[in-house]
Design an enzyme around this catalytic site. Sequence first.
Site, short mmCIF file in Angstrom:
data_model
loop_
_atom_site.label_atom_id
_atom_site.label_comp_id
_atom_site.label_asym_id
_atom_site.label_seq_id
_atom_site.Cartn_x
_atom_site.Cartn_y
_atom_site.Cartn_z
N TYR A 1 22.26 -39.29 11.35
CA TYR A 1 22.68 -40.07 10.17
C TYR A 1 24.20 -40.25 10.12
CZ TYR A 1 17.89 -40.21 8.66
OH TYR A 1 16.54 -40.47 8.61
N GLN B 1 14.23 -51.34 1.39
CA GLN B 1 13.86 -50.16 2.16
C GLN B 1 15.06 -49.70 3.00
OE1 GLN B 1 9.56 -50.60 3.86
NE2 GLN B 1 10.45 -52.66 3.73
N ASN B 2 16.09 -50.53 3.05
CA ASN B 2 17.24 -50.26 3.91
C ASN B 2 18.17 -49.22 3.27
OD1 ASN B 2 16.12 -52.27 5.46
ND2 ASN B 2 17.57 -53.86 4.77
N HIS C 1 14.37 -46.11 -0.31
CA HIS C 1 14.41 -45.09 0.75
C HIS C 1 15.74 -44.37 0.80
CE1 HIS C 1 10.93 -47.13 3.18
NE2 HIS C 1 10.50 -46.51 2.10
N CYS D 1 22.48 -32.55 -2.19
CA CYS D 1 22.71 -31.12 -1.94
C CYS D 1 21.38 -30.37 -2.13
CB CYS D 1 23.74 -30.56 -2.93
SG CYS D 1 24.00 -28.77 -2.74
N GLY E 1 12.05 -59.63 6.00
CA GLY E 1 12.50 -58.79 7.11
C GLY E 1 11.89 -57.42 7.14
N SER F 1 8.27 -55.15 8.50
CA SER F 1 7.09 -55.24 9.38
C SER F 1 5.79 -54.95 8.63
CB SER F 1 7.22 -54.22 10.52
OG SER F 1 7.32 -52.90 9.98
#
Length: 236
Positions: A57, A92-93, A110, A118, A176, A178
């Site tokens: 990440y 969702q990005n 998401h 934390c 965009g 799936s």
Amino acid sequence: MSAGIHRIVILTGAGISAESGIDTFRSAGGLWEQHRIEDVATPEGFARDPDLVLGFYDMRRAALEKVEPNPAHAALARLEQEFAGELLLVTQNVDDLHERGGSAKVLHMHGELKSALCTSCDMRSPWLGTMLDRPPCPVCQARTLRPDVVWFGEMPYRMDRIYAALERCDLLVSIGTSGAVYPAAGFVQEARASGARTLELNLEPSEGSRLFHESRLGPASVLVPEWVDEVLSRAG
Ligand code: APR
């Protein structure tokens, strides 16, 4: 399509950021070909190898500085500014391109790369740097930060707010994505059950294409501005 449209829900996925240079997940060479989901996007993977996950990440967060919003993000910002009805943008990005493209109200179901959670005090803090070096939580100082991203097996954020909007909307537009991951992949059925129209804007047919009243195929940077022009020119 736009006559009598007063309440719109928009769902976006990785495809809206593809033309900005951010890898999608399931296309050839995408993120899930480079990394195993179970290693980098599950609580079990994080428990097993926190350095691998924090590094994954950190890399994606650092990559945000090298990309820019594209015309699809800008078009949705224009819709937010000019559409007289109700609009809920659910993404969702975990990137920040909707915000940098001008959208002020974005629901990140998401989570977000630029947020830290934390695991000691459960507080969230804006986060631009790295976590691999175990920096202290800005709230409780414990060195127990994790990405504020929803992993597989975890509950997406604000689902009550999303389902309430799907129940009331006249139109759901899916851009965009799936249609491979629930609960987002089920939004089209929720919207249809409420009597809403459903439109898909995608580079190729998604797994749920046949569930949409209308599906337009092409790049988001072309389809989304065209669709926004259509809605704004005919909105009541
Ligand atoms: N314009 C429009 N659509 C595009 C473009 C483009 N330029 N490029 C790719 N797409 C489409 C692909 O055809 C595909 O249907 O975007 C979709 C991307 O699908 P995925 O890679 O599966 O991404 P997404 O649907 O956002 O994944 C959903 O899965 O891994 C989890 O949490 C992760 O939020 C993610 C979720």
